[in-house]
Design a protein around this motif. Structure first.
Motif, PDB file in Angstrom:
ATOM      1  N   SER A  18     -41.427  87.719  28.751  1.00 58.73           N
ATOM      2  CA  SER A  18     -40.658  88.320  29.842  1.00 58.73           C
ATOM      3  C   SER A  18     -40.219  87.301  30.891  1.00 58.73           C
ATOM      4  N   SER A  19     -40.531  86.028  30.698  1.00 53.64           N
ATOM      5  CA  SER A  19     -40.149  84.986  31.655  1.00 53.64           C
ATOM      6  C   SER A  19     -38.638  84.847  31.729  1.00 53.64           C
ATOM      7  N   SER A  20     -38.127  84.510  32.930  1.00 48.05           N
ATOM      8  CA  SER A  20     -36.692  84.273  33.071  1.00 48.05           C
ATOM      9  C   SER A  20     -36.342  82.807  32.841  1.00 48.05           C
ATOM     10  N   LEU A  21     -37.271  81.894  33.061  1.00 50.36           N
ATOM     11  CA  LEU A  21     -37.093  80.445  32.982  1.00 50.36           C
ATOM     12  C   LEU A  21     -36.085  79.928  33.992  1.00 50.36           C
ATOM     13  N   GLU A  22     -35.668  80.779  34.934  1.00 47.33           N
ATOM     14  CA  GLU A  22     -34.756  80.348  35.981  1.00 47.33           C
ATOM     15  C   GLU A  22     -35.422  79.251  36.807  1.00 47.33           C
ATOM     16  N   GLY A  23     -34.723  78.165  36.991  1.00 47.06           N
ATOM     17  CA  GLY A  23     -35.233  77.067  37.790  1.00 47.06           C
ATOM     18  C   GLY A  23     -36.230  76.174  37.076  1.00 47.06           C
ATOM     19  N   LEU A  24     -36.512  76.428  35.787  1.00 47.02           N
ATOM     20  CA  LEU A  24     -37.488  75.624  35.071  1.00 47.02           C
ATOM     21  C   LEU A  24     -37.017  74.192  34.873  1.00 47.02           C
ATOM     22  N   GLY A  25     -35.751  74.007  34.564  1.00 49.47           N
ATOM     23  CA  GLY A  25     -35.233  72.663  34.326  1.00 49.47           C
ATOM     24  C   GLY A  25     -35.635  72.137  32.963  1.00 49.47           C
ATOM     25  N   PRO A  26     -35.324  70.866  32.702  1.00 50.59           N
ATOM     26  CA  PRO A  26     -35.636  70.287  31.400  1.00 50.59           C
ATOM     27  C   PRO A  26     -37.142  70.169  31.183  1.00 50.59           C
ATOM     28  N   VAL A  27     -37.564  70.318  29.936  1.00 56.35           N
ATOM     29  CA  VAL A  27     -38.978  70.206  29.571  1.00 56.35           C
ATOM     30  C   VAL A  27     -39.100  69.067  28.563  1.00 56.35           C
ATOM     31  N   GLU A  28     -39.838  68.032  28.941  1.00 58.96           N
ATOM     32  CA  GLU A  28     -40.020  66.891  28.043  1.00 58.96           C
ATOM     33  C   GLU A  28     -41.012  67.228  26.938  1.00 58.96           C
ATOM     34  N   LEU A  29     -40.683  66.802  25.725  1.00 61.17           N
ATOM     35  CA  LEU A  29     -41.589  66.965  24.590  1.00 61.17           C
ATOM     36  C   LEU A  29     -42.107  65.590  24.191  1.00 61.17           C
ATOM     37  N   HIS A  30     -43.394  65.416  24.302  1.00 62.15           N
ATOM     38  CA  HIS A  30     -44.019  64.159  23.912  1.00 62.15           C
ATOM     39  C   HIS A  30     -44.739  64.363  22.588  1.00 62.15           C
ATOM     40  N   ASP A  31     -44.561  63.454  21.677  1.00 59.89           N
ATOM     41  CA  ASP A  31     -45.278  63.458  20.404  1.00 59.89           C
ATOM     42  C   ASP A  31     -45.136  64.758  19.620  1.00 59.89           C
ATOM     43  N   PRO A  32     -43.894  65.140  19.256  1.00 57.01           N
ATOM     44  CA  PRO A  32     -43.726  66.320  18.398  1.00 57.01           C
ATOM     45  C   PRO A  32     -44.554  66.175  17.127  1.00 57.01           C
ATOM     46  N   THR A  33     -44.965  67.306  16.563  1.00 58.32           N
ATOM     47  CA  THR A  33     -45.852  67.289  15.402  1.00 58.32           C
ATOM     48  C   THR A  33     -45.259  67.951  14.164  1.00 58.32           C
ATOM     49  N   GLN A  34     -44.120  68.645  14.295  1.00 54.81           N
ATOM     50  CA  GLN A  34     -43.498  69.303  13.152  1.00 54.81           C
ATOM     51  C   GLN A  34     -42.016  68.937  13.061  1.00 54.81           C
ATOM     52  N   ASP A  35     -41.481  69.013  11.839  1.00 56.60           N
ATOM     53  CA  ASP A  35     -40.055  68.824  11.588  1.00 56.60           C
ATOM     54  C   ASP A  35     -39.475  70.189  11.221  1.00 56.60           C
ATOM     55  N   ILE A  36     -39.110  70.956  12.215  1.00 59.07           N
ATOM     56  CA  ILE A  36     -38.644  72.338  12.000  1.00 59.07           C
ATOM     57  C   ILE A  36     -37.294  72.388  11.286  1.00 59.07           C
ATOM     58  N   ASP A  37     -36.373  71.477  11.615  1.00 60.79           N
ATOM     59  CA  ASP A  37     -35.042  71.559  11.015  1.00 60.79           C
ATOM     60  C   ASP A  37     -34.900  70.788   9.706  1.00 60.79           C
ATOM     61  N   GLY A  38     -35.969  70.139   9.242  1.00 57.71           N
ATOM     62  CA  GLY A  38     -35.972  69.500   7.935  1.00 57.71           C
ATOM     63  C   GLY A  38     -35.149  68.235   7.820  1.00 57.71           C
ATOM     64  N   ASP A  39     -34.853  67.565   8.946  1.00 57.10           N
ATOM     65  CA  ASP A  39     -34.047  66.344   8.880  1.00 57.10           C
ATOM     66  C   ASP A  39     -34.881  65.073   8.747  1.00 57.10           C
ATOM     67  N   GLY A  40     -36.196  65.214   8.624  1.00 56.08           N
ATOM     68  CA  GLY A  40     -37.063  64.061   8.445  1.00 56.08           C
ATOM     69  C   GLY A  40     -37.604  63.467   9.733  1.00 56.08           C
ATOM     70  N   THR A  41     -37.241  64.046  10.884  1.00 59.02           N
ATOM     71  CA  THR A  41     -37.712  63.563  12.182  1.00 59.02           C
ATOM     72  C   THR A  41     -38.516  64.670  12.864  1.00 59.02           C
ATOM     73  N   LEU A  42     -39.696  64.316  13.351  1.00 56.85           N
ATOM     74  CA  LEU A  42     -40.513  65.295  14.074  1.00 56.85           C
ATOM     75  C   LEU A  42     -39.777  65.738  15.330  1.00 56.85           C
ATOM     76  N   ASP A  43     -39.678  67.056  15.538  1.00 50.83           N
ATOM     77  CA  ASP A  43     -38.869  67.585  16.638  1.00 50.83           C
ATOM     78  C   ASP A  43     -39.510  68.750  17.386  1.00 50.83           C
ATOM     79  N   THR A  44     -40.696  69.192  16.989  1.00 52.73           N
ATOM     80  CA  THR A  44     -41.235  70.442  17.507  1.00 52.73           C
ATOM     81  C   THR A  44     -42.711  70.341  17.832  1.00 52.73           C
ATOM     82  N   VAL A  45     -43.094  71.041  18.900  1.00 48.83           N
ATOM     83  CA  VAL A  45     -44.496  71.215  19.272  1.00 48.83           C
ATOM     84  C   VAL A  45     -44.769  72.712  19.284  1.00 48.83           C
ATOM     85  N   THR A  46     -45.820  73.133  18.595  1.00 47.54           N
ATOM     86  CA  THR A  46     -46.240  74.531  18.596  1.00 47.54           C
ATOM     87  C   THR A  46     -47.572  74.626  19.313  1.00 47.54           C
TER      88      THR A  46
END
Length: 102
Positions: A18-46
């Motif tokens: 139910s969050s609006s995320l209004e005013g949240l701004g960019p969120v940095e992802l450090h050390d992704p652990t999964q490759d969700i889109d299958g392009d061979g580069t880690l891009d996701t943190v769960t």
């Protein structure tokens, strides 16, 4: 609601379906652990906690999350994308929400 304190070592904001995320701004992802889109580069943190799971993805590999999806244990879910607007502003836009099974 899931809070970033539930995930030691991660500095991700607390977000629920139910969050609006209004005013949240960019969120940095450090050390992704999964490759969700299958392009061979880690891009996701769960992350997961007692109330929900969050999936933060950086599809353009610039170190900033482009998309987040939250699924709560009661079945509520929501998704947002981070948009850069032509006027130079940016922000999160909800792209989907609902309840699993309905």
């Amino acid at each position: 609601m899931v809070t970033s304190g539930e995930f030691p070592g991660l500095d991700l904001p607390g977000v629920d379906a139910s969050s609006s995320l209004e005013g949240l701004g960019p969120v940095e992802l450090h050390d992704p652990t999964q490759d969700i889109d299958g392009d061979g580069t880690l891009d996701t943190v769960t992350t997961s906690g007692p109330e929900a799971m969050q999936v933060w993805s950086d599809y353009d590999h610039d170190g900033v999350a482009d998309q987040v999806t939250v699924v709560e244990k009661d079945g509520d879910y929501a998704a947002w994308e981070f948009h850069h607007n032509p006027d130079g502003t940016s922000g999160w836009v909800r792209t989907d929400q609902g309840k699993i099974g309905q």
